[in-house]
Write a protein that holds these residues in place. Structure first.
Motif, mmCIF file in Angstrom:
data_model
loop_
_atom_site.group_PDB
_atom_site.id
_atom_site.type_symbol
_atom_site.label_atom_id
_atom_site.label_comp_id
_atom_site.label_asym_id
_atom_site.label_seq_id
_atom_site.Cartn_x
_atom_site.Cartn_y
_atom_site.Cartn_z
ATOM 1 N N PRO A 47 0.822 -1.212 0.000
ATOM 2 C CA PRO A 47 0.000 0.000 0.000
ATOM 3 C C PRO A 47 0.856 1.262 0.000
ATOM 4 O O PRO A 47 1.883 1.320 0.676
ATOM 5 C CB PRO A 47 -0.830 -0.126 1.275
ATOM 6 C CG PRO A 47 -0.048 -1.034 2.162
ATOM 7 C CD PRO A 47 0.641 -1.997 1.249
ATOM 8 N N HIS A 58 -5.299 1.944 0.590
ATOM 9 C CA HIS A 58 -4.953 1.834 -0.830
ATOM 10 C C HIS A 58 -5.676 0.641 -1.447
ATOM 11 O O HIS A 58 -5.543 -0.480 -0.982
ATOM 12 C CB HIS A 58 -3.433 1.684 -0.978
ATOM 13 C CG HIS A 58 -2.965 1.619 -2.405
ATOM 14 N ND1 HIS A 58 -1.654 1.399 -2.734
ATOM 15 C CD2 HIS A 58 -3.636 1.732 -3.583
ATOM 16 C CE1 HIS A 58 -1.531 1.374 -4.056
ATOM 17 N NE2 HIS A 58 -2.731 1.572 -4.577
ATOM 18 N N ASP A 104 -6.208 2.712 -9.367
ATOM 19 C CA ASP A 104 -6.029 2.711 -7.918
ATOM 20 C C ASP A 104 -6.821 3.835 -7.245
ATOM 21 O O ASP A 104 -7.129 4.864 -7.850
ATOM 22 C CB ASP A 104 -4.547 2.871 -7.557
ATOM 23 C CG ASP A 104 -3.732 1.639 -7.903
ATOM 24 O OD1 ASP A 104 -4.274 0.732 -8.575
ATOM 25 O OD2 ASP A 104 -2.549 1.595 -7.528
ATOM 26 N N THR A 137 -6.457 5.868 -3.484
ATOM 27 C CA THR A 137 -5.521 6.000 -2.370
ATOM 28 C C THR A 137 -5.913 7.136 -1.440
ATOM 29 O O THR A 137 -6.289 8.220 -1.893
ATOM 30 C CB THR A 137 -4.094 6.282 -2.900
ATOM 31 O OG1 THR A 137 -3.743 5.327 -3.884
ATOM 32 C CG2 THR A 137 -3.078 6.231 -1.766
ATOM 33 N N THR A 174 -1.369 7.442 -6.849
ATOM 34 C CA THR A 174 -1.024 7.086 -5.470
ATOM 35 C C THR A 174 -0.290 8.227 -4.776
ATOM 36 O O THR A 174 0.090 8.100 -3.622
ATOM 37 C CB THR A 174 -0.146 5.814 -5.442
ATOM 38 O OG1 THR A 174 1.051 6.059 -6.195
ATOM 39 C CG2 THR A 174 -0.884 4.623 -6.036
#
Length: 289
Positions: free
Chosen positions: A28, A33, A54, A56, A75
């Motif tokens: 993560p 995440h 993703d 996050t 991220t």
């Protein structure tokens, strides 16, 4: 025994508080995440392609120490909400009309949404308008202007929240630096009958937007003597001459709408018959940024 269990629970909770939670990833990149595509690396940072699916939640020092930020498709969010690609949509958005305290939003070259200056949204007029001037007594070429000479058109104030337009001079004084859209229209009118027959004689009419002492936009049209629009008998011919410009202006600069007729005697049999209809003329200024 109870003390031992309590101590164990305390250690577990302490580890959970400091832990990063990952779903579909053992690596993560934030407090929380989700790797939607299950394609992230086991070590190191995922690629841009891998980050695209993703979600996050991270602690971001880029927007303030100790601030939580959310990244969609990234991220490493750099704003409180950072969408790497795509558009923001609100389904069934509230349809209530804006109020005077609302602000206009723009997106910069990096896609960051921010307030466009500090000017409030206009609930009384359209969009980011700062001036709407129109109307007043008609003018005629015999009494109110000279041939081949630019004259400032004086209009009545319809909307002027900054109190920046002087109807006695026809001048709008810029209050704040910014990008402005200027729009001016001058309505020239000739009688539908009784001021000469069409014989090919004509003159030119001009409408110009001025900033200080320089023209930034000009439009012209030919007005023929006796030229009649298909209007009812005893009506009039109306020529709309419009000019517009998008321009950066600084506080203190002056904007005006001006007009000129050249070869005025050729347009009508009697100069009093050539008029400017202020009801069909206006000066509109919008502040864009």
């Amino acid at each position: 025994m109870n003390k031992q269990l309590l101590w164990t629970a305390f250690i577990v909770l302490s580890n959970l508080v400091g832990a990063q939670v990952g779903i579909n990833t053992a690596n993560p990149q934030g407090i929380f995440h989700i790797d939607g595509g299950k394609d992230n690396l086991k070590v190191g940072l995922p690629s841009i392609v891998q980050q695209a699916n993703d979600f996050t939640v991270a602690m971001s020092s880029l927007i303030g120490a100790g601030t939580v930020s959310v990244g969609i498709g990234t991220t490493t969010p750099t704003q409180s909400l950072d969408i790497a690609n795509g558009n923001l949509r609100v389904r069934n958005i509230n349809s209530s009309v804006g109020v005077s305290g609302d602000k206009l939003l723009v997106a910069d070259s990096n896609g960051i949404v921010k307030v466009a200056g500090v000017d409030a949204f206009s609930a009384d007029d359209s969009g980011n308008r700062v001036l709407n001037a129109a109307g007043g007594a008609d003018l005629n070429a015999n009494d109110d202007w000279n041939d081949n000479m630019f004259t400032t058109l004086l209009l009545d104030v319809q909307y002027d929240p900054q109190n920046a337009y002087d109807p006695t001079t026809g001048i709008y004084t810029v209050k704040k630096d910014g990008l402005y859209f200027l729009y001016g229209v001058c309505g020239f009118a000739t009688p539908g009958s009784g001021s000469g027959v069409f014989d090919g004689t004509s003159g030119d009419a001009f409408t110009s937007l001025y900033v200080d002492d320089g023209r930034v936009a000009t439009t012209n049209a030919v007005i023929h003597r006796g030229d009649k629009n298909p209007l009812p008998a005893n009506s009039f011919n109306l020529y709309f001459l419009t000019s517009n410009a998008t321009i950066w202006l600084k506080a203190g600069q002056q904007v005006s709408l001006q007009f000129l007729t050249y070869g005025t005697n050729n347009m009508v049999g009697n100069l009093s018959d050539l008029k400017i209809s202020k009801a069909n003329s206006r000066l509109i200024i919008n502040k864009l940024l």
